[in-house]
Scaffold this active site. Structure first.
Site, PDB file in Angstrom:
ATOM      1  N   SER A 118       0.965  -1.061   0.094  1.00 44.30           N
ATOM      2  CA  SER A 118       0.041   0.212  -0.403  1.00 44.30           C
ATOM      3  C   SER A 118       0.783   1.147  -0.580  1.00 44.30           C
ATOM      4  CB  SER A 118      -0.670  -0.513   1.142  1.00 44.30           C
ATOM      5  OG  SER A 118      -1.385  -0.877   1.393  1.00 44.30           O
ATOM      6  N   HIS A 139      -0.740  -2.184  -7.414  1.00 42.65           N
ATOM      7  CA  HIS A 139      -1.347  -1.774  -6.371  1.00 42.65           C
ATOM      8  C   HIS A 139      -2.642  -2.074  -6.814  1.00 42.65           C
ATOM      9  CE1 HIS A 139      -2.823   1.051  -2.880  1.00 42.65           C
ATOM     10  NE2 HIS A 139      -2.779   0.481  -2.451  1.00 42.65           N
ATOM     11  N   GLU A 151      -3.021   0.815  -9.998  1.00 38.94           N
ATOM     12  CA  GLU A 151      -1.704   1.536  -9.875  1.00 38.94           C
ATOM     13  C   GLU A 151      -0.166   1.137  -9.785  1.00 38.94           C
ATOM     14  OE1 GLU A 151      -3.124   5.235  -6.830  1.00 38.94           O
ATOM     15  OE2 GLU A 151      -1.296   3.825  -5.780  1.00 38.94           O
ATOM     16  N   ASN A 195      -2.999   6.061  -1.629  1.00 38.00           N
ATOM     17  CA  ASN A 195      -3.366   6.704  -0.036  1.00 38.00           C
ATOM     18  C   ASN A 195      -2.231   7.472  -0.227  1.00 38.00           C
ATOM     19  OD1 ASN A 195      -3.794   4.261  -0.268  1.00 38.00           O
ATOM     20  ND2 ASN A 195      -2.621   2.698  -0.139  1.00 38.00           N
TER      21      ASN A 195
HETATM   22  N1  CAA Z   1     -17.284 -11.826  -6.705  1.00 35.96           N
HETATM   23  C1  CAA Z   1     -18.534 -11.352  -7.558  1.00 35.96           C
HETATM   24  N2  CAA Z   1     -19.322 -10.856  -6.896  1.00 35.96           N
HETATM   25  C2  CAA Z   1     -18.954 -10.381  -6.087  1.00 35.96           C
HETATM   26  C3  CAA Z   1     -17.766 -10.415  -4.957  1.00 35.96           C
HETATM   27  C4  CAA Z   1     -17.032 -10.867  -5.889  1.00 35.96           C
HETATM   28  N3  CAA Z   1     -15.890 -11.154  -5.078  1.00 35.96           N
HETATM   29  N4  CAA Z   1     -17.460  -9.419  -4.069  1.00 35.96           N
HETATM   30  C5  CAA Z   1     -19.188  -8.480  -4.187  1.00 35.96           C
HETATM   31  N5  CAA Z   1     -19.685  -9.142  -5.844  1.00 35.96           N
HETATM   32  C6  CAA Z   1     -21.044  -8.383  -5.967  1.00 35.96           C
HETATM   33  C7  CAA Z   1     -22.267  -8.448  -4.763  1.00 35.96           C
HETATM   34  O1  CAA Z   1     -22.399 -10.076  -4.605  1.00 35.96           O
HETATM   35  C8  CAA Z   1     -23.373  -7.658  -5.107  1.00 35.96           C
HETATM   36  O2  CAA Z   1     -23.782  -7.996  -6.205  1.00 35.96           O
HETATM   37  P1  CAA Z   1     -25.435  -8.358  -6.883  1.00 35.96           P
HETATM   38  O3  CAA Z   1     -25.900  -6.992  -6.888  1.00 35.96           O
HETATM   39  O4  CAA Z   1     -26.054  -9.235  -7.765  1.00 35.96           O
HETATM   40  O5  CAA Z   1     -26.324  -7.934  -5.064  1.00 35.96           O
HETATM   41  C9  CAA Z   1     -22.490  -6.758  -6.254  1.00 35.96           C
HETATM   42  O6  CAA Z   1     -21.035  -7.434  -5.963  1.00 35.96           O
HETATM   43  C10 CAA Z   1     -21.998  -5.760  -4.851  1.00 35.96           C
HETATM   44  O7  CAA Z   1     -21.564  -5.770  -3.784  1.00 35.96           O
HETATM   45  P2  CAA Z   1     -21.786  -5.304  -2.641  1.00 35.96           P
HETATM   46  O8  CAA Z   1     -23.459  -5.314  -2.027  1.00 35.96           O
HETATM   47  O9  CAA Z   1     -20.938  -5.566  -1.816  1.00 35.96           O
HETATM   48  O10 CAA Z   1     -21.110  -3.596  -3.134  1.00 35.96           O
HETATM   49  P3  CAA Z   1     -21.956  -2.563  -2.293  1.00 35.96           P
HETATM   50  O11 CAA Z   1     -22.685  -1.927  -3.679  1.00 35.96           O
HETATM   51  O12 CAA Z   1     -21.814  -2.590  -1.125  1.00 35.96           O
HETATM   52  O13 CAA Z   1     -20.531  -1.718  -2.728  1.00 35.96           O
HETATM   53  C11 CAA Z   1     -18.049  -1.038  -2.106  1.00 35.96           C
HETATM   54  C12 CAA Z   1     -19.267  -2.428  -1.891  1.00 35.96           C
HETATM   55  C13 CAA Z   1     -17.488  -0.798  -3.545  1.00 35.96           C
HETATM   56  C14 CAA Z   1     -17.014  -1.792  -1.342  1.00 35.96           C
HETATM   57  C15 CAA Z   1     -18.748   0.070  -1.610  1.00 35.96           C
HETATM   58  O14 CAA Z   1     -18.944  -0.342  -0.210  1.00 35.96           O
HETATM   59  C16 CAA Z   1     -17.292   0.907  -1.763  1.00 35.96           C
HETATM   60  O15 CAA Z   1     -17.199   1.861  -2.581  1.00 35.96           O
HETATM   61  N6  CAA Z   1     -16.955   1.557  -0.842  1.00 35.96           N
HETATM   62  C17 CAA Z   1     -15.413   2.345  -0.656  1.00 35.96           C
HETATM   63  C18 CAA Z   1     -14.302   0.684  -0.857  1.00 35.96           C
HETATM   64  C19 CAA Z   1     -13.026   1.598  -0.762  1.00 35.96           C
HETATM   65  O16 CAA Z   1     -13.104   2.759  -1.004  1.00 35.96           O
HETATM   66  N7  CAA Z   1     -11.828   1.074  -1.691  1.00 35.96           N
HETATM   67  C20 CAA Z   1     -10.656   0.864  -1.380  1.00 35.96           C
HETATM   68  C21 CAA Z   1      -9.591   1.168   0.116  1.00 35.96           C
HETATM   69  S1  CAA Z   1      -8.329   1.875   0.092  1.00 35.96           S
HETATM   70  C22 CAA Z   1      -7.182   1.053  -0.492  1.00 35.96           C
HETATM   71  O17 CAA Z   1      -8.336  -0.485  -0.765  1.00 35.96           O
HETATM   72  C23 CAA Z   1      -5.678   1.082  -0.592  1.00 35.96           C
HETATM   73  C24 CAA Z   1      -5.049   0.136  -0.222  1.00 35.96           C
HETATM   74  O18 CAA Z   1      -3.697   0.180  -0.196  1.00 35.96           O
HETATM   75  C25 CAA Z   1      -5.718   0.398   1.446  1.00 35.96           C
HETATM   76  P1  NAD Z   2      -3.758  -9.803   5.488  1.00 34.13           P
HETATM   77  O1  NAD Z   2      -3.684  -9.973   6.602  1.00 34.13           O
HETATM   78  O2  NAD Z   2      -5.797  -9.822   5.316  1.00 34.13           O
HETATM   79  O3  NAD Z   2      -3.315 -10.690   4.666  1.00 34.13           O
HETATM   80  C1  NAD Z   2      -2.372 -11.176   4.312  1.00 34.13           C
HETATM   81  C2  NAD Z   2      -1.691 -12.206   4.281  1.00 34.13           C
HETATM   82  O4  NAD Z   2      -0.471 -12.672   3.941  1.00 34.13           O
HETATM   83  C3  NAD Z   2      -2.177 -13.607   5.707  1.00 34.13           C
HETATM   84  O5  NAD Z   2      -2.644 -14.833   4.652  1.00 34.13           O
HETATM   85  C4  NAD Z   2      -0.940 -14.006   5.594  1.00 34.13           C
HETATM   86  O6  NAD Z   2      -0.932 -15.621   6.939  1.00 34.13           O
HETATM   87  C5  NAD Z   2      -0.085 -14.170   4.639  1.00 34.13           C
HETATM   88  N1  NAD Z   2       1.693 -14.144   4.865  1.00 34.13           N
HETATM   89  C6  NAD Z   2       2.042 -13.139   5.684  1.00 34.13           C
HETATM   90  N2  NAD Z   2       3.173 -13.688   5.038  1.00 34.13           N
HETATM   91  C7  NAD Z   2       3.391 -14.671   4.337  1.00 34.13           C
HETATM   92  C8  NAD Z   2       4.469 -15.284   3.950  1.00 34.13           C
HETATM   93  N3  NAD Z   2       5.600 -15.113   3.989  1.00 34.13           N
HETATM   94  N4  NAD Z   2       4.391 -16.264   2.987  1.00 34.13           N
HETATM   95  C9  NAD Z   2       2.941 -15.920   2.824  1.00 34.13           C
HETATM   96  N5  NAD Z   2       1.846 -15.336   2.892  1.00 34.13           N
HETATM   97  C10 NAD Z   2       2.379 -14.595   3.876  1.00 34.13           C
HETATM   98  O7  NAD Z   2      -3.569  -8.099   4.635  1.00 34.13           O
HETATM   99  P2  NAD Z   2      -4.241  -7.536   3.405  1.00 34.13           P
HETATM  100  O8  NAD Z   2      -4.582  -6.651   3.833  1.00 34.13           O
HETATM  101  O9  NAD Z   2      -4.602  -8.722   2.133  1.00 34.13           O
HETATM  102  O10 NAD Z   2      -3.579  -7.161   2.989  1.00 34.13           O
HETATM  103  C11 NAD Z   2      -2.037  -7.222   2.237  1.00 34.13           C
HETATM  104  C12 NAD Z   2      -1.066  -6.839   1.392  1.00 34.13           C
HETATM  105  O11 NAD Z   2      -1.846  -5.841   0.921  1.00 34.13           O
HETATM  106  C13 NAD Z   2      -0.362  -4.987   2.667  1.00 34.13           C
HETATM  107  O12 NAD Z   2       1.121  -5.227   1.760  1.00 34.13           O
HETATM  108  C14 NAD Z   2      -1.304  -4.395   2.975  1.00 34.13           C
HETATM  109  O13 NAD Z   2      -0.911  -2.980   2.820  1.00 34.13           O
HETATM  110  C15 NAD Z   2      -1.898  -4.349   1.030  1.00 34.13           C
HETATM  111  N6  NAD Z   2      -3.318  -3.794   0.743  1.00 34.13           N
HETATM  112  C16 NAD Z   2      -4.119  -3.950   1.167  1.00 34.13           C
HETATM  113  C17 NAD Z   2      -5.764  -2.972   1.090  1.00 34.13           C
HETATM  114  C18 NAD Z   2      -6.280  -3.756   1.995  1.00 34.13           C
HETATM  115  O14 NAD Z   2      -7.318  -2.286   2.055  1.00 34.13           O
HETATM  116  N7  NAD Z   2      -6.530  -4.589   3.310  1.00 34.13           N
HETATM  117  C19 NAD Z   2      -5.891  -2.940  -0.323  1.00 34.13           C
HETATM  118  C20 NAD Z   2      -4.199  -2.415  -0.566  1.00 34.13           C
HETATM  119  C21 NAD Z   2      -3.694  -3.307  -0.838  1.00 34.13           C
END
Ligand code: CAA
Ligand code: NAD
Length: 387
Positions: A118, A139, A151, A195
C-alpha cells in the site's frame, strides 16, 4: 517479451484472494500461497463464493474457472514453474524483501515480482533480491473484484519490459464494476497516488479521533459528520474494512519516510495493540460479526471541517506533481475515483484554492503539524498548468 501464463499469488488474505479471483477469471493459472492451511481455506472460501455468485448470474462456468487455481504452503516450490508473483503479504518491509528474494532465488530467470504494497518503496523491496529489474508494484484497491483502479509502479531499477508486462497483466484483469483504470506511477514514492493523497488525512483523522475519544463521542457520531459527502463508506467503516493494522503500519512507514507528524494517534495505537483490526478480526471501530455495519448517523459530532480536508488532499496532490510521481492532476483525480469511488481533490477544490490555503495555514498554526504546510506548487497555483 515474457508471456505470462502462471501467476503465484502470495498471501490468501483480504487482498490476495481477490487478486487470485480476478486472475483465474482472466484465464491465468494461479497458485495461491500462504503460511497456514487455515488462511488458504478462508481465502479459497471467499473465491468459491465470488465465482459461484457469478455463475448464478450466468457470467462464467465456475468449475472451469476454479479449475485454474491450486494452493501451496511453500513459496520456493510454487514459484519454480511460475512467470509472475503478485505479492499481498503483511505490510512489513522485512517480510516483503524476504519473499521477493525467495522468489528470485527459486523461480525461473524470467519471473517477475509485483508487490501489492500500500505504501512501501518498490526499489527497496527489490534491492537485495538479485534481480531488481524484475521487481515492480501492482497496487490494487479493496475489494479487488469491484474497485477499478490498479496503480502500476516503477521502481528505480524496474526494467521497461517488467513495467510493460505489469501494465499488460493489470489491464487484463477483469473488474465487476466497469472498466479497469490503470494508473502508471512514474516514481516509487511512499503511498504512490491514492494512498499518498489520503495519507496526510490520517494526520487530521488521528487528531479528530483522539479528540472524539477524549470527549467520549461515539464513532457513529463522528462518522455522521461525514455523511454529507455521500461517499460509499463512512471513514470509520472504511478503516475497519481496510484493516487497522494496514493503516497503522502505513502510518509508521510515513513517519520513517515523510515526517514524524504521521505518528499513529492514541486511538489507532490502542486498537492495534488490542488486535481490534476491523473486519478481519470481527471488531474494530464497529462490530463486524453480523457483516458490514450500518452506523446510525442521525446525531453529528460536529468536529469535522471539510475545508481542511479538501486543503490537505489538494496540497498532497500538488506534492505528487512536484515530485514527478504523475504529470497531470487529472490522473490523480481519476485514480482517486477509480480506487475509492469518491471525487479527487482538484475537481472540487481548484477554483477556490486560495481560500483553502488560508484554512490549512490556520490548522498548521493550531496543531504544529508542519508537514501540512502548503507546498510551493499549491501556494503559487502552478498546478493549474498541469491538467
Ligand atoms: N465476486 C463476485 N461478485 C461479488 C464479489 C466477488 N468477489 N464481491 C461482491 N460481489 C457482488 C455482490 O454479490 C453484489 O452483487 P448483487 O448486486 O448482484 O447482489 C455486488 O457485487 C455488489 O456487492 P456489494 O453489495 O458488497 O457492493 P456495494 O454496492 O455495497 O459496494 C463497495 C461495495 C464497492 C466496496 C463500496 O462500498 C465502496 O466503493 N466502498 C469504498 C471502498 C474503498 O474505498 N476501497 C478502497 C480502500 S483503500 C485501498 O484499498 C488501498 C489500500 O492500500 C489500503
Ligand atoms: P491480510 O492480513 O488480510 O492478508 C495477508 C496474508 O499474508 C495473511 O493471510 C498472512 O498469513 C499472509 N502472509 C504473511 N506472511 C506471509 C509469507 N511470508 N508468505 C505467505 N503468506 C504470508 O492483509 P491484506 O489486507 O490482504 O494486505 C496484504 C497487502 O496488501 C499489504 O501489503 C497491504 O498493505 C496491501 N493492501 C491492502 C489493502 C486493504 O485494503 N486491506 C488494499 C491495498 C493493498
Amino acid at each position: 517479451m515474457v508471456d505470462i501464463k502462471t501467476i503465484v499469488v502470495l498471501g490468501a488474505g483480504l487482498m490476495g484472494n481477490g487478486i487470485a479471483q480476478v486472475a483465474i477469471m482472466a484465464g491465468y493459472n494461479v497458485v495461491m500461497v500462504d503460511v497456514k492451511q487455515e488462511f488458504i481455506d478462508k481465502g479459497m472460501a471467499s473465491i468459491n463464493k465470488g465465482v459461484n455468485r457469478l455463475e448464478e448470474k450466468g457470467l462464467l462456468t465456475a468449475a472451469e474457472v476454479l479449475g485454474r487455481i491450486k494452493t501451496s504452503l511453500d513459496l520456493a516450490s510454487a514459484v519454480k514453474d511460475a512467470d509472475m508473483v503478485i505479492e499481498a503479504v503483511v505490510e512489513r518491509m522485512d517480510v516483503k524483501k524476504q519473499v521477493c528474494k525467495t522468489t528470485m532465488d527459486n523461480g525461473p530467470s524470467h519471473i517477475i515480482y509485483a508487490s501489492n504494497t500500500s505504501t512501501m518503496d518498490i526499489t527497496e523491496i527489490g534491492e537485495d533480491c538479485g534481480a531488481p529489474e524484475r521487481v515492480s508494484g501492482m497496487h490494487f484497491f479493496n475489494p479487488v473484484p469491484l474497485m477499478r483502479c490498479i496503480e502500476v509502479i516503477r521502481g528505480d531499477k524496474t526494467s521497461d519490459e517488467t513495467f510493460q508486462i505489469t501494465m499488460d497483466v493489470a489491464k487484463s484483469l477483469p473488474c465487476l464494476r466497469g472498466e479497469r483504470y490503470i494508473a502508471p506511477v512514474l516514481k516509487s514514492r511512499p503511498g504512490f497516488i491514492v494512498n499518498r493523497l489520503n495519507a496526510p488525512l490520517g494526520i487530521y483523522g488521528h487528531y479528530i479521533r483522539d479528540l472524539a475519544y477524549e470527549k467520549g463521542i461515539p464513532w457513529e457520531q463522528l462518522d455522521a459528520d461525514y455523511a454529507v459527502l455521500k461517499a460509499p463508506m463512512l471513514p470509520c467503516v472504511l478503516s475497519d474494512y481496510v484493516g487497522i493494522d494496514t493503516s497503522y503500519y502505513g502510518a509508521l512507514y510515513y513517519v520513517e519516510k515523510l515526517s514524524p507528524d504521521f505518528k499513529p494517534g492514541k486511538v489507532i495505537t490502542m486498537m492495534f495493540n488490542e488486535k481490534k483490526l476491523g473486519r478481519k478480526t470481527g471488531q474494530g471501530f464497529y462490530d463486524w460479526s453480523e457483516g458490514r455495519p450500518t452506523p446510525d448517523t442521525s446525531i453529528k459530532a460536529g468536529l469535522v471541517d471539510f475545508d481542511i480536508i479538501a486543503a490537505i488532499r489538494m496540497n498532497e496532490g500538488c506534492r505528487l506533481l512536484e515530485e514527478g510521481v504523475v504529470k497531470s492532476y487529472n490522473v490523480i483525480d481519476e485514480a482517486n475515483m477509480a480506487g475509492m469511488n469518491t471525487p479527487g481533490p482538484f475537481e472540487r477544490g481548484k477554483d477556490r484554492y486560495k481560500e483553502l490555503i488560508k484554512k490549512l495555514e490556520e490548522f498548521v498554526a493550531l496543531t504544529g503539524k508542519t508537514y501540512l504546510t502548503p507546498c510551493e506548487m499549491f501556494k503559487t497555483g502552478k498546478f493549474l498548468e498541469m491538467a
